[in-house]
Design an enzyme around this catalytic site. Structure first.
Site, mmCIF file in Angstrom:
data_model
loop_
_atom_site.group_PDB
_atom_site.id
_atom_site.type_symbol
_atom_site.label_atom_id
_atom_site.label_comp_id
_atom_site.label_asym_id
_atom_site.label_seq_id
_atom_site.Cartn_x
_atom_site.Cartn_y
_atom_site.Cartn_z
ATOM 1 N N GLU A 41 0.879 -1.191 0.000
ATOM 2 C CA GLU A 41 0.000 0.000 0.000
ATOM 3 C C GLU A 41 0.913 1.239 0.000
ATOM 4 O O GLU A 41 1.854 1.321 0.784
ATOM 5 C CB GLU A 41 -0.893 -0.040 1.257
ATOM 6 C CG GLU A 41 -1.567 1.259 1.643
ATOM 7 C CD GLU A 41 -2.544 1.785 0.597
ATOM 8 O OE1 GLU A 41 -3.478 1.071 0.230
ATOM 9 O OE2 GLU A 41 -2.351 2.947 0.149
ATOM 10 N N ASP A 99 5.250 1.962 -3.563
ATOM 11 C CA ASP A 99 4.509 2.106 -4.813
ATOM 12 C C ASP A 99 4.410 0.707 -5.446
ATOM 13 O O ASP A 99 5.438 0.084 -5.747
ATOM 14 C CB ASP A 99 5.298 3.066 -5.714
ATOM 15 C CG ASP A 99 4.646 3.257 -7.066
ATOM 16 O OD1 ASP A 99 3.713 2.489 -7.408
ATOM 17 O OD2 ASP A 99 5.057 4.170 -7.788
ATOM 18 N N ASP A 126 -6.102 -4.199 -5.908
ATOM 19 C CA ASP A 126 -7.269 -3.561 -5.279
ATOM 20 C C ASP A 126 -7.000 -2.059 -5.253
ATOM 21 O O ASP A 126 -6.725 -1.468 -4.210
ATOM 22 C CB ASP A 126 -7.428 -4.137 -3.860
ATOM 23 C CG ASP A 126 -8.604 -3.527 -3.119
ATOM 24 O OD1 ASP A 126 -9.370 -2.768 -3.743
ATOM 25 O OD2 ASP A 126 -8.734 -3.801 -1.924
ATOM 26 N N PRO A 169 -2.015 8.923 -9.001
ATOM 27 C CA PRO A 169 -0.975 7.893 -8.864
ATOM 28 C C PRO A 169 -1.426 6.498 -9.276
ATOM 29 O O PRO A 169 -0.604 5.621 -9.546
ATOM 30 C CB PRO A 169 -0.629 7.928 -7.366
ATOM 31 C CG PRO A 169 -1.682 8.731 -6.696
ATOM 32 C CD PRO A 169 -2.364 9.569 -7.733
HETATM 33 N N1 SPD Z 1 -15.005 4.048 -7.604
HETATM 34 C C1 SPD Z 1 -14.489 3.260 -6.537
HETATM 35 C C2 SPD Z 1 -13.490 2.247 -6.931
HETATM 36 C C3 SPD Z 1 -12.814 1.744 -5.729
HETATM 37 C C4 SPD Z 1 -12.012 0.568 -5.942
HETATM 38 N N2 SPD Z 1 -11.189 0.201 -4.831
HETATM 39 C C5 SPD Z 1 -11.760 0.183 -3.559
HETATM 40 C C6 SPD Z 1 -10.819 -0.277 -2.503
HETATM 41 C C7 SPD Z 1 -11.491 -1.117 -1.500
HETATM 42 N N3 SPD Z 1 -10.614 -1.965 -0.839
#
Ligand code: SPD
Length: 280
Positions: A106, A137, A155, A162
């Protein structure tokens, strides 16, 4: 009337929430981070003004980004999650008994810290001994890995700022290299209803790197377009024919084996038409 917040979409519509309380509001090194308590959906994380997750419906997104790739792989032991600092995807990965280690990469330490404080139901897996957190990154991190992970889950936030590089051809090539021979990757790939051109672009790029690919969707009320897509890229395993039923997933609220087997066929026609012919 109280305080209301609208997530505005660039195409000229918005989704509005009644806010009960703001729990965190700060500019981190990378983005604006807000954690609010909403009347309809409970606590909600926003990054740069966009809804990332809510207590109400996070299970749909996190189960759907996680279990399809892990159930496609024959024996996922090492998993990398890129982004996902709220911990929801890690929590789902940990349901799989075969998993020995989960790395969470993250970029923004504050996302993890704030979610640990205010979203305990989502972030609970982050303290599991199988989990290690790397603050880096994801694009650079994955470049340095070769044949290291059985599954990689991207995710990410939306493809703005970024996160743009997390939807690029070079990144997908790095992911391919970082996976083991049976490796499977999944990513959230936005809404085919709200962003069809984008879905076409990313699926063609993923399809040019991975020999076996598929897209599936889920309804997520708090994301613009509501019909959300996820894409799997696999080196060898077929996401339907090789799908395993994992008994430990009985506790899921959205994902189940029957859904997994049907969802690649159940893609709506307008979305299917965006995909390369080679997709399952
Ligand atoms: N438009 C929202 C897209 C979000 C995608 N990622 C969400 C992260 C949740 N863990």
């Amino acid at each position: 009337m109280g305080l209301w917040y609208t997530e505005k979409h660039r195409l000229g519509f918005g989704i509005t929430y009644k806010i009960k309380r703001t729990l965190a509001d700060e500019q981190t090194e990378f983005q604006k981070l807000e954690l609010v308590d909403t009347e309809a959906f409970g606590r909600m994380l926003l990054l740069d003004g966009l809804v990332m997750t809510t207590v109400f419906d996070e299970f749909i997104y996190h189960e759907m980004i996680t279990h399809p790739p892990l159930c496609t792989h024959p024996n996922p032991r090492r998993v990398l999650v890129i982004g996902g600092g709220d911990g929801g995807t890690v929590r789902e990965v940990l349901r799989h008994p075969s998993v020995e280690s989960v790395e969470l990469c993250e970029i923004d330490r504050r996302v993890v810290e704030v979610c640990r404080e205010y979203l305990p139901e989502t972030s609970c897996g982050l303290s599991d001994p199988r989990v290690s957190i790397v603050y880096a990154d994801g694009i650079e991190y994955v470049k340095n890995a070769e044949a290291k992970y059985d599954c990689i889950i991207v995710d990410s936030t939306d493809p703005i700022g970024p996160a743009v590089g997390l939807f690029s051809l070079d990144f997908y090539k790095s992911i391919y290299r970082a996976l083991t021979d049976d490796g499977v990757f999944s990513a959230q790939t936005e809404s085919p209803l709200a962003e069809p051109d984008f879905v076409r672009k990313v699926t063609h790029e993923i399809g040019s790197v991975f020999p076996v690919c598929g897209l599936y969707t889920a309804a997520i009320q708090t994301y613009p377009g509501a019909l959300w897509s996820f894409t799997i890229g696999s080196k060898r395993c077929h996401p339907v024919n090789d799908a395993r039923e994992v008994p430990e997933l009985k506790g899921c609220r959205h994902y189940h084996y029957g859904l997994h087997r049907a969802m690649f066929d159940a893609v709506p026609k307008f979305a299917r038409e965006l995909l390369p012919d080679s997709f399952v």
